[in-house]
Design an enzyme around this catalytic site. Structure first.
Site, PDB file in Angstrom:
ATOM      1  N   SER A  13      36.627   7.306  42.254  1.00 28.78           N
ATOM      2  CA  SER A  13      35.480   6.629  41.619  1.00 28.78           C
ATOM      3  C   SER A  13      34.982   5.467  42.460  1.00 28.78           C
ATOM      4  CB  SER A  13      35.888   6.113  40.228  1.00 28.78           C
ATOM      5  OG  SER A  13      37.090   5.372  40.303  1.00 28.78           O
ATOM      6  N   TYR A 154      54.123  -2.793  47.023  1.00 31.15           N
ATOM      7  CA  TYR A 154      53.081  -1.962  47.650  1.00 31.15           C
ATOM      8  C   TYR A 154      53.595  -1.372  48.965  1.00 31.15           C
ATOM      9  CZ  TYR A 154      48.470  -0.786  49.613  1.00 31.15           C
ATOM     10  OH  TYR A 154      47.389  -0.135  50.162  1.00 31.15           O
TER      11      TYR A 154
HETATM   12  P1  NAP Z   1      40.075   0.545  45.275  1.00 33.92           P
HETATM   13  O1  NAP Z   1      38.715   0.250  45.796  1.00 33.92           O
HETATM   14  O2  NAP Z   1      40.763  -0.448  44.414  1.00 33.92           O
HETATM   15  O3  NAP Z   1      40.015   1.974  44.519  1.00 33.92           O
HETATM   16  C1  NAP Z   1      41.173   2.496  43.959  1.00 33.92           C
HETATM   17  C2  NAP Z   1      40.873   3.862  43.389  1.00 33.92           C
HETATM   18  O4  NAP Z   1      42.093   4.383  42.852  1.00 33.92           O
HETATM   19  C3  NAP Z   1      39.859   3.803  42.259  1.00 33.92           C
HETATM   20  O5  NAP Z   1      38.992   4.896  42.339  1.00 33.92           O
HETATM   21  C4  NAP Z   1      40.733   3.904  41.015  1.00 33.92           C
HETATM   22  O6  NAP Z   1      40.100   4.575  39.931  1.00 33.92           O
HETATM   23  C5  NAP Z   1      41.859   4.786  41.517  1.00 33.92           C
HETATM   24  N1  NAP Z   1      43.057   4.661  40.702  1.00 33.92           N
HETATM   25  C6  NAP Z   1      43.859   3.595  40.531  1.00 33.92           C
HETATM   26  N2  NAP Z   1      44.844   3.873  39.657  1.00 33.92           N
HETATM   27  C7  NAP Z   1      44.656   5.158  39.263  1.00 33.92           C
HETATM   28  C8  NAP Z   1      45.332   6.029  38.379  1.00 33.92           C
HETATM   29  N3  NAP Z   1      46.420   5.628  37.714  1.00 33.92           N
HETATM   30  N4  NAP Z   1      44.864   7.290  38.219  1.00 33.92           N
HETATM   31  C9  NAP Z   1      43.757   7.720  38.885  1.00 33.92           C
HETATM   32  N5  NAP Z   1      43.069   6.925  39.735  1.00 33.92           N
HETATM   33  C10 NAP Z   1      43.517   5.665  39.917  1.00 33.92           C
HETATM   34  O7  NAP Z   1      41.081   0.814  46.455  1.00 33.92           O
HETATM   35  P2  NAP Z   1      40.856   1.453  47.910  1.00 33.92           P
HETATM   36  O8  NAP Z   1      40.867   0.329  48.877  1.00 33.92           O
HETATM   37  O9  NAP Z   1      39.749   2.402  47.906  1.00 33.92           O
HETATM   38  O10 NAP Z   1      42.242   2.209  48.052  1.00 33.92           O
HETATM   39  C11 NAP Z   1      42.350   3.623  48.070  1.00 33.92           C
HETATM   40  C12 NAP Z   1      43.696   3.979  48.687  1.00 33.92           C
HETATM   41  O11 NAP Z   1      43.741   3.465  50.019  1.00 33.92           O
HETATM   42  C13 NAP Z   1      44.869   3.353  47.951  1.00 33.92           C
HETATM   43  O12 NAP Z   1      45.952   4.250  47.934  1.00 33.92           O
HETATM   44  C14 NAP Z   1      45.203   2.151  48.798  1.00 33.92           C
HETATM   45  O13 NAP Z   1      46.525   1.758  48.663  1.00 33.92           O
HETATM   46  C15 NAP Z   1      44.898   2.680  50.184  1.00 33.92           C
HETATM   47  N6  NAP Z   1      44.670   1.639  51.181  1.00 33.92           N
HETATM   48  C16 NAP Z   1      43.645   0.745  51.064  1.00 33.92           C
HETATM   49  C17 NAP Z   1      43.475  -0.220  52.052  1.00 33.92           C
HETATM   50  C18 NAP Z   1      42.374  -1.262  51.992  1.00 33.92           C
HETATM   51  O14 NAP Z   1      42.408  -2.201  52.804  1.00 33.92           O
HETATM   52  N7  NAP Z   1      41.395  -1.135  51.121  1.00 33.92           N
HETATM   53  C19 NAP Z   1      44.344  -0.272  53.150  1.00 33.92           C
HETATM   54  C20 NAP Z   1      45.367   0.671  53.238  1.00 33.92           C
HETATM   55  C21 NAP Z   1      45.524   1.627  52.253  1.00 33.92           C
HETATM   56  P3  NAP Z   1      39.584   3.820  38.592  1.00 33.92           P
HETATM   57  O15 NAP Z   1      38.876   2.584  39.025  1.00 33.92           O
HETATM   58  O16 NAP Z   1      38.685   4.853  37.985  1.00 33.92           O
HETATM   59  O17 NAP Z   1      40.788   3.548  37.742  1.00 33.92           O
END
Ligand code: NAP
Length: 246
Positions: A13, A154
């Site tokens: 999303s 994390y």
């Molecule tokens: P984000 O913007 O906070 O988005 C997180 C996404 O995960 C949202 O779509 C949220 O959906 C979904 N989500 C969370 N809990 C959930 C659940 N229980 N069931 C289904 N969906 C769930 O984070 P992002 O930065 O895009 O992160 C995406 C992935 O990349 C994560 O695994 C994160 O750890 C990884 N990552 C991010 C970074 C960074 O710097 N941003 C760096 C390394 C790794 P809803 O809002 O609909 O609940």
């Protein structure tokens, strides 16, 4: 029904998952967008892509719960008959000192970031294994490689994803199923918004490419792994991090 490949992307999303959903849909994949809390954003994305004439669906599931993870996979099969690509992307991060961390937070981080990968993948394999075909892409983090202070839960969950990826790649290789991880660096999404401008510019300066990554950087990496380019790659961790971790 069409003869396009189908990609299921958990947590699509917002942020990285959203960018992956857009890129895959625009590159000839049927896409299932999964959301948990951000219904409005998921629906906006669904509308945007369907208005382009693309084959997408949305499904609400908290993937940290096995029954909802199973329902998500069943829905995908019901809609598109197959899962060719599974991107385990859903994740949360709640920075806090290890000594202040509650048992509840520890368990929540492990449930959402790690257990979800087990639940969704296990169910998806019911369909991938008989086909002897599939690409599984797990979104880890560079902190899973090197560890981050105030993000011990994390970092542990993301390191575990790397272990899972390597072991599962060995188990599934003979079935022609590729399992890889992407370990992003700092990516401009809601997840890092709380860090504040000062920390963000410090992180940028510490990055050899002198920039913060965009969700599209990770999406392009996932598209590559899902496509023919990834056919002979399995058990690997691609850290798209601008050189932050070398
Ligand atoms: P984000 O913007 O906070 O988005 C997180 C996404 O995960 C949202 O779509 C949220 O959906 C979904 N989500 C969370 N809990 C959930 C659940 N229980 N069931 C289904 N969906 C769930 O984070 P992002 O930065 O895009 O992160 C995406 C992935 O990349 C994560 O695994 C994160 O750890 C990884 N990552 C991010 C970074 C960074 O710097 N941003 C760096 C390394 C790794 P809803 O809002 O609909 O609940």
């Amino acid at each position: 029904m069409n003869n396009k490949k189908t990609a299921l992307i958990t947590g699509s999303s917002r942020g990285i998952g959203r960018a992956i959903a857009i890129l895959f849909a625009r590159n000839n994949y049927n896409v299932v967008i999964n959301y948990n809390k951000s219904e409005e954003k998921a629906k906006e994305l669904y509308d945007e892509l369907t208005n382009e004439g693309l084959d997408v669906r949305i499904f609400k599931a908290d993937v940290s719960k096995p029954e909802e993870a199973n329902a998500l996979v069943n829905y995908t099969i019901g809609q598109f008959e197959n899962i060719d690509v599974l991107v385990n992307n859903a994740g949360i991060s709640k920075p806090c000192m290890f000594t202040d961390m509650t048992y509840e937070q520890w368990n929540e981080t492990m449930s959402v970031n790690l257990n979800s990968v087990f639940y969704v993948t296990k169910k998806a394999l019911q369909y991938m294994l008989p086909n002897c075909s599939g690409k599984i892409i797990n979104i880890s983090s560079m902190w899973g490689l090197v560890g981050a202070a105030i993000e011990v839960d994390y970092s542990a969950s993301k390191a575990a994803i790397i272990g899972l990826t390597k072991a599962l790649a060995k188990e599934l290789g003979p079935s022609n199923i590729n399992v890889n991880a992407i370990a992003p660096g700092v990516i401009n999404t809601d997840m890092v918004k709380g860090l504040g401008e000062e920390t963000m510019s410090m992180l940028k300066e510490e990055t050899p490419l002198m920039k913060i990554g965009q969700p599209e950087d990770i999406a392009r990496c996932a598209l590559f792994l899902a496509g023919e380019g990834g056919d002979f790659i399995t058990g690997q961790v691609i850290s798209s991090n601008g050189g932050f971790v070398i």
